[in-house]
Scaffold this active site. Structure first.
Site, PDB file in Angstrom:
ATOM      1  N   ARG A  50       0.828  -1.222   0.000  1.00  0.00           N
ATOM      2  CA  ARG A  50       0.000   0.000   0.000  1.00  0.00           C
ATOM      3  C   ARG A  50       0.854   1.260   0.000  1.00  0.00           C
ATOM      4  O   ARG A  50       0.413   2.329  -0.422  1.00  0.00           O
ATOM      5  CB  ARG A  50      -0.961  -0.023   1.200  1.00  0.00           C
ATOM      6  CG  ARG A  50      -1.905   1.143   1.258  1.00  0.00           C
ATOM      7  CD  ARG A  50      -3.196   0.865   2.019  1.00  0.00           C
ATOM      8  NE  ARG A  50      -3.028   0.098   3.227  1.00  0.00           N
ATOM      9  CZ  ARG A  50      -2.471   0.558   4.358  1.00  0.00           C
ATOM     10  NH1 ARG A  50      -2.019   1.777   4.423  1.00  0.00           N
ATOM     11  NH2 ARG A  50      -2.385  -0.215   5.424  1.00  0.00           N
ATOM     12  N   TYR A 103     -14.358  20.734 -11.445  1.00  0.00           N
ATOM     13  CA  TYR A 103     -14.940  19.434 -11.814  1.00  0.00           C
ATOM     14  C   TYR A 103     -16.035  19.112 -10.801  1.00  0.00           C
ATOM     15  O   TYR A 103     -15.800  19.182  -9.580  1.00  0.00           O
ATOM     16  CB  TYR A 103     -13.794  18.417 -11.774  1.00  0.00           C
ATOM     17  CG  TYR A 103     -14.154  16.983 -11.997  1.00  0.00           C
ATOM     18  CD1 TYR A 103     -14.773  16.572 -13.173  1.00  0.00           C
ATOM     19  CD2 TYR A 103     -13.832  16.014 -11.045  1.00  0.00           C
ATOM     20  CE1 TYR A 103     -15.077  15.237 -13.377  1.00  0.00           C
ATOM     21  CE2 TYR A 103     -14.117  14.677 -11.255  1.00  0.00           C
ATOM     22  CZ  TYR A 103     -14.749  14.297 -12.415  1.00  0.00           C
ATOM     23  OH  TYR A 103     -15.033  12.974 -12.614  1.00  0.00           O
ATOM     24  N   LYS A 201      -6.419  10.564 -17.452  1.00  0.00           N
ATOM     25  CA  LYS A 201      -6.646  11.233 -18.753  1.00  0.00           C
ATOM     26  C   LYS A 201      -5.387  11.132 -19.608  1.00  0.00           C
ATOM     27  O   LYS A 201      -5.092  10.076 -20.118  1.00  0.00           O
ATOM     28  CB  LYS A 201      -7.063  12.696 -18.531  1.00  0.00           C
ATOM     29  CG  LYS A 201      -8.091  12.905 -17.435  1.00  0.00           C
ATOM     30  CD  LYS A 201      -9.438  12.310 -17.757  1.00  0.00           C
ATOM     31  CE  LYS A 201     -10.413  12.558 -16.606  1.00  0.00           C
ATOM     32  NZ  LYS A 201     -11.561  11.700 -16.587  1.00  0.00           N
TER      33      LYS A 201
HETATM   34  C1  LIG Z   1     -10.414  18.105 -14.298  1.00  0.00           C
HETATM   35  C2  LIG Z   1     -10.641  16.759 -13.704  1.00  0.00           C
HETATM   36  N1  LIG Z   1     -10.125  16.494 -12.506  1.00  0.00           N
HETATM   37  C3  LIG Z   1     -10.301  15.301 -11.922  1.00  0.00           C
HETATM   38  C4  LIG Z   1     -11.032  14.309 -12.529  1.00  0.00           C
HETATM   39  C5  LIG Z   1     -11.238  13.015 -11.823  1.00  0.00           C
HETATM   40  O1  LIG Z   1     -10.489  11.980 -12.382  1.00  0.00           O
HETATM   41  P1  LIG Z   1     -10.860  10.457 -12.152  1.00  0.00           P
HETATM   42  O2  LIG Z   1     -11.989  10.154 -13.080  1.00  0.00           O
HETATM   43  O3  LIG Z   1      -9.611   9.715 -12.432  1.00  0.00           O
HETATM   44  O4  LIG Z   1     -11.295  10.309 -10.727  1.00  0.00           O
HETATM   45  C6  LIG Z   1     -11.584  14.537 -13.784  1.00  0.00           C
HETATM   46  C7  LIG Z   1     -12.372  13.479 -14.457  1.00  0.00           C
HETATM   47  O5  LIG Z   1     -13.053  13.696 -15.424  1.00  0.00           O
HETATM   48  C8  LIG Z   1     -11.397  15.805 -14.385  1.00  0.00           C
HETATM   49  O6  LIG Z   1     -11.948  16.093 -15.579  1.00  0.00           O
END
Ligand SMILES: Cc1ncc(COP(=O)(O)O)c(C=O)c1O
Length: 387
Positions: A50, A103, A201
């Site tokens: 972990r 987000y 992403k």
């Molecule tokens: C700007 C942004 N931050 C954070 C996240 C969260 O990522 P995750 O889907 O890996 O939790 C996203 C997901 O779309 C995002 O667009």
């Protein structure tokens, strides 16, 4: 070293005399110490799954090289990178300044989870400068959170101004740097204490794993992040860490192509009668464009297009006709996406008043002629539905 070299060179294995080019997947919960002395030394090394294996360390090292910070730690998702970073610096009675363009799940975390623990959130206009942020700071404000550009509405934030206001009040500046992928923007060099990403992403880049990265500017900040992740029990699978690391090897090439395809699509969409406005940081009309020009070295593949008002059945016909642009919540993978998004549902400090629907496009790596052809067919389907 330039970023393109760092992406190829960082996080490579060091064993001799021979070793694989990339650090391989090491799956483990338990590590065995060969001697009592090794056990005593353990806290400084690889000790338990972990807390990370060499696979995780390789990804952390590569992201630190790219973001330009002191240390990177991993989270099981981009969202947990956001939430763990917020938790690391807040306690009951504290106050957080959160960009209105955040987000939505980051926002929900503040409005529900943080609130239950007595932490108050105030949303600020993503275009706010130093004075506006200074006016919102309170004695108990522990952090300012930015997402630049916002992943639905693309306002580019003035990070040095935010850092100045946050630091004047002894607060931290945390930046969600997912759009720029650590490649087109370096928040830590611009004054941020933490730059985090949904490595899900662009870093991973193949839409097949979820990982978050949290890069700290200095040792003290890094220690708080480490403790928060440790105490939350966060864990990233070695397989996912490996996939993100492998994705990074081709990040610069992919991003150049995402940028080029997005640029072409923007030019094409701007000429379409159906489109009212394009929102892309590289366009003068984009909120915060001057800041993008000052602080970014390029643009990734995610942008918005506001359509002229159109009845829902015609919009449905558009989406149902798309073959190459998939309808999916994510972005940053090799594939093109298009989604009808609703920023008006996720705002409180600012308003979203566009009359027509906002489509969020992700320009993938496909042939640009094929992508335009797909949109051409979809607009034709929309026109037929309007008759
Ligand atoms: C700007 C942004 N931050 C954070 C996240 C969260 O990522 P995750 O889907 O890996 O939790 C996203 C997901 O779309 C995002 O667009």
């Amino acid at each position: 070293m330039k970023d393109t070299t760092k992406l190829a060179a960082a996080g490579r294995p060091h064993q001799r005399p021979a070793h694989p080019v990339n650090t391989p997947v090491e799956r483990a919960s338990t590590y065995l110490f060969p001697s009592y002395d090794d056990y005593l030394e353990g806290a400084k090394a690889i000790t338990y799954g972990r807390l990370g294996t060499p696979t995780h360390r390789a990804l952390e090292e590569a992201v630190t090289a790219l973001e330009g910070g002191f240390e990177t730690r991993l989270a099981p998702s981009g969202l947990q990178a956001c939430t763990a970073a917020i938790l690391a610096f807040t306690a009951a009675g504290d106050h957080v300044l959160m960009t209105d363009s955040a987000y939505d799940p980051t926002r929900k975390f503040c409005d529900n989870f943080l609130k239950r623990f007595g932490v108050e959130t105030t949303y600020y206009d993503p275009l706010a400068g130093e004075e506006e942020i200074a006016a919102l700071m309170r004695p108990n404000t522990k952090l300012v959170f930015a997402e630049s550009p916002g992943s639905l509405t693309f306002e580019v934030q003035d990070l040095p101004a935010l850092a100045a206001a946050a630091h004047a009040g002894a607060a931290k500046l945390i930046v969600d740097n997912t759009w720029a992928a650590g490649y087109f923007c370096k928040p830590i060099a611009l004054g941020a204490d933490v730059s985090l990403q949904a490595a899900t992403k662009y870093l991973a880049g193949h839409s097949d794993c979820l990982v978050g990265t949290i890069t700290s500017a200095d040792e003290q900040t890094a220690h708080k992040i480490f403790k928060a992740l440790l105490q939350l029990g966060s864990n990233v699978s070695a397989d996912d860490a490996y996939l993100a690391q492998r994705g990074m090897r081709t990040l610069s090439t992919r991003l150049d192509r995402h940028q080029q395809n997005a640029d072409e699509l923007v030019k094409w969409l701007r000429k379409r009668d159906e489109v009212a406005r394009i929102i892309h940081p590289a366009l003068k009309s984009c909120p915060g464009h001057a800041v993008w020009k000052r602080d970014f070295t390029g643009a990734s593949g995610l942008f918005g297009a506001v359509l002229k008002p159109v009845p829902l059945p015609a919009l449905k016909a558009f989406f149902n006709a798309l073959k190459l642009f998939g309808m999916g919540f994510s972005w940053g993978g090799f594939e093109s996406l298009c989604l009808h998004v609703h920023p008006e549902k996720h705002r409180s400090a600012t308003e979203w008043n566009e009359e027509g629907p906002l489509l969020r496009f992700h320009a993938g790596l496909e042939d640009i002629g094929d992508l335009k052809g797909d949109l051409e067919r979809a607009f034709a389907a929309m026109a037929r539905a309007l008759k």
